[in-house]
Structures are given as C-alpha cells and as structure tokens.
Design an enzyme around this catalytic site. Structure first.
Site: not given
Ligand code: TYM
Length: 332
Positions: A113, A195, A198
């Site tokens: 990032k 991966k 978004k």
């Molecule tokens: P975020 O918002 O980037 O993604 C949300 C969830 O989607 C999963 N994910 C994927 N899984 C499979 N293939 C992909 N291409 C893919 N892209 C995203 C991510 O692994 C995630 O599970 N930091 C976290 C949000 C968060 C969180 C937490 C999660 C904040 N606090 C506490 C668990 C527990 C995040 O940015 O996810």
C-alpha cells in the site's frame, strides 16, 4: 455449550468484488448457525486513504445492505459499524504500545500500500494491523474468517495477544484464522497471478458484485487463459483457467476433479460461458435483494443500531478488563 465467537469485516471502499464474496462473505453465511457472529463494516480502516466523505458514508450503508443481501440474517448475526464502537480505537491505542515497529515493518500489505500511495504513507497505514487486532481481540473472537491476503494480519494479532497475556496473565483468547481451502485467493481475470482487487485499475480484471449480466459475460469471455484449450487445474502453469475453475467449483460445490471431468473435451469458449452463467445465477438474487434494501435506509439503520448495541456491550467488558490490567483507573 456456548457458541464460539467469530469476528470479521470488510472495508467500506466502493463496490465489492467476487473475490470478497467468495473469500469472505460466502463463508460467513455458512457459519452463521454454528457461531456467535460479529460482522462489522470496517469504516475506520478506510481512512488510511483519502476518501470522499459522502461516498464513504454511502458505501458504509451499502455494505450493510450487501451483507444482508448475501444471506447474513440480521437476527442471527451482529452486524455493526466499527466506528460506532469506541472500544476498537481505545483498545487499538493500548495494543499499539505492545506492538513493535519491526513487526509492523514486515507487513506485506503495508509495503504494497505504501508503494501504491507513495504520496500518503500515513501512520494509520502503518498501524492498520493493530486496529485490526483490536477489532478481533475486543470480542475475544475464536475464529476469524478471511481470505488468504489477511493471514499475516492474523499472525500479528496472535503475537500481540500472546505478548499481552504473557505480561498480564490470561486476558485475550488467541484467535484462529479461518481460510476456506477454495476461494482463499481469487485472482484477477486479466492478471491471474495477482489477487482480484477492488482497487485494480483495469475494470476487466475484476467482477464487481454489482456488475450486470452482460458485463459479467463480457469479462469472463475476455479472461486470460492459455493456448492448451483444456480445462485442467494447474495453478502454476495455468493460473487463468485454474482461477476460473475455482470460481466455478466454489459456487457449484464441486471439486477440481469434478470440474475437469465435466468439461472434458470441451474448449474454453463453452467453459467460460458456463462460469459466467453460474456467477450471474448466484449474483442475481443478491443484487435484487441489495437494491430492495437500499430503497429502505430506515431498515438498514435498524440493523446496525441493533448490532451496535450488542457489539458495544461485549467489547466494553473486554476493554474494561484490559484497562484494569494495564493500570488505568476504571469506573466500576
Ligand atoms: P478487505 O476489505 O480488503 O477484504 C475483505 C475480505 O475479502 C477478502 N478478499 C479476498 N478473498 C479471496 N480472494 C480475493 N481476491 C480477495 N480480496 C479480498 C479479504 O481477505 C477479506 O477477508 N483489513 C481487512 C478488513 C478488516 C478485518 C478486521 C477483517 C478490518 N478489521 C478484523 C477481519 C477481522 C481488509 O482490508 O479486508
């Protein structure tokens, strides 16, 4: 027997991808009966990049609608907004004081990032995993269902919890990461070695959960494959086809061998069409429910208010215990 606790969340940054759905949401839906589930909208985490404030507010509500539209029952799950629960930020500060710069420096997401936002490497970006640790530990979660890209953040959460426990005695449960075997990492359609994200600039690289059927058909048709024209699972040598097979297999609940058999002797054209139609079929009812819910913001408000209340009760207790242990004066 008391149900085990789950906590997870998704950042409220714009439209979600099929990766978010298959890597996270879809698994959450399957877990809602066996566990006491806390699913939050991670709005604070999005502040590490510059958002349009109105868009962030809108995306937060939209994400609640999407959670419910994807099958999370607000009666069974605690759906809440991270920023509404003060324990997250309070605990995050405390845990910051038990986290080393060296540990945070090793986080690959921080490195990625900061490379992407070279003009805004703020300290929130650096301490992002500590807030995530606070999210999880404030509920004493047993299990955290996420995609593969969050694994390192779970490891640091466990390290912080163990460190705290070793100083002050048993305080936090050590959370387990739950990563579904399939769908842990859905790859980009144009670049299947990275991966699906978004934030990908190329719209053809990602399927958005709000894409129309025509968009979805077009994107799968143009998905990068290889010249073998044989539906065979081989992540290393055939990343594009293997990714499409994973998507198809998860939704259809089929193993990779079963998918190979089903498309034996058939070319990529037929296969890609089948993948696209399967995704459309899965997303259509979700989109319909999502659009209906967006028409009813009052209902969305009721959902998060109910969730906020329960989340606050649980996390306040744990925060209080932590405050007491580190020596802060607390109101009994
Ligand atoms: P975020 O918002 O980037 O993604 C949300 C969830 O989607 C999963 N994910 C994927 N899984 C499979 N293939 C992909 N291409 C893919 N892209 C995203 C991510 O692994 C995630 O599970 N930091 C976290 C949000 C968060 C969180 C937490 C999660 C904040 N606090 C506490 C668990 C527990 C995040 O940015 O996810």
């Amino acid at each position: 027997m008391e149900k085990k606790t789950i906590l997870s969340g998704i950042q409220a940054t714009g439209a979600l991808t099929l990766g978010n759905y298959l890597g996270a949401l879809n698994n959450w839906v399957e877990m809602q009966d066996q566990y006491d589930c806390y699913y939050m909208i991670a709005d604070l985490h999005t502040l590490t990049i510059r958002n349009n404030p109105e868009a962030l507010r809108e995306n937060t509500l939209k994400l609640i609608a999407l959670y419910v539209a994807s099958g999370l029952d607000p009666e069974k799950n605690t759906i809440f907004i991270q920023s509404h629960i003060p324990a997250h930020t309070s605990l995050s500060w405390i845990l910051n004081c038990y986290t080393y710069m060296g540990e945070l420096n090793r986080m690959t997401q921080f490195k990625d990032k900061s490379a992407k936002h070279a003009d805004n490497i703020n300290s929130g970006l650096f301490t992002y995993p500590v807030l995530m640790a606070a999210d999880i530990l404030a509920y004493n979660a047993d299990l955290v269902p996420v995609g593969d890209d969050q694994k390192q953040h779970l490891e640091i959460t466990r390290d912080i919890a163990e460190r705290f426990n070793s100083i002050y005695g048993e305080t936090f449960k050590i959370p387990q990461v739950y990563i579904a075997k399939d769908g842990a990492r859905i790859m980009g359609l144009q670049n299947p070695t990275a991966k699906m994200s978004k934030s990908a600039e190329d719209p053809m690289d990602k399927i958005l959960l709000t894409d129309t059927p025509d968009d979805i058909r077009k994107k799968f048709k143009k998905a990068v494959t290889d010249s073998e024209n044989c539906v065979r699972f081989d992540k290393e040598n055939k990343p594009g086809v293997s990714n499409l097979m994973s998507i198809y297999g998860i939704i259809k609940n089929k193993t990779m061998e079963e998918v190979e058999k089903e498309f034996e002797g058939q070319g990529y054209g037929v296969f890609k069409t089948a993948v696209a139609e399967t995704v459309i079929e899965r997303l259509e009812p979700i989109q319909k429910k999502y659009n209906d819910l967006l028409e009813n913001p009052e209902k969305l408000k009721q959902i998060y208010k109910k969730g906020d209340k329960k989340a606050k009760e649980k996390s306040d207790k744990i925060l209080k215990e932590v405050c007491k242990k580190v020596g802060l004066v607390i109101e009994e």
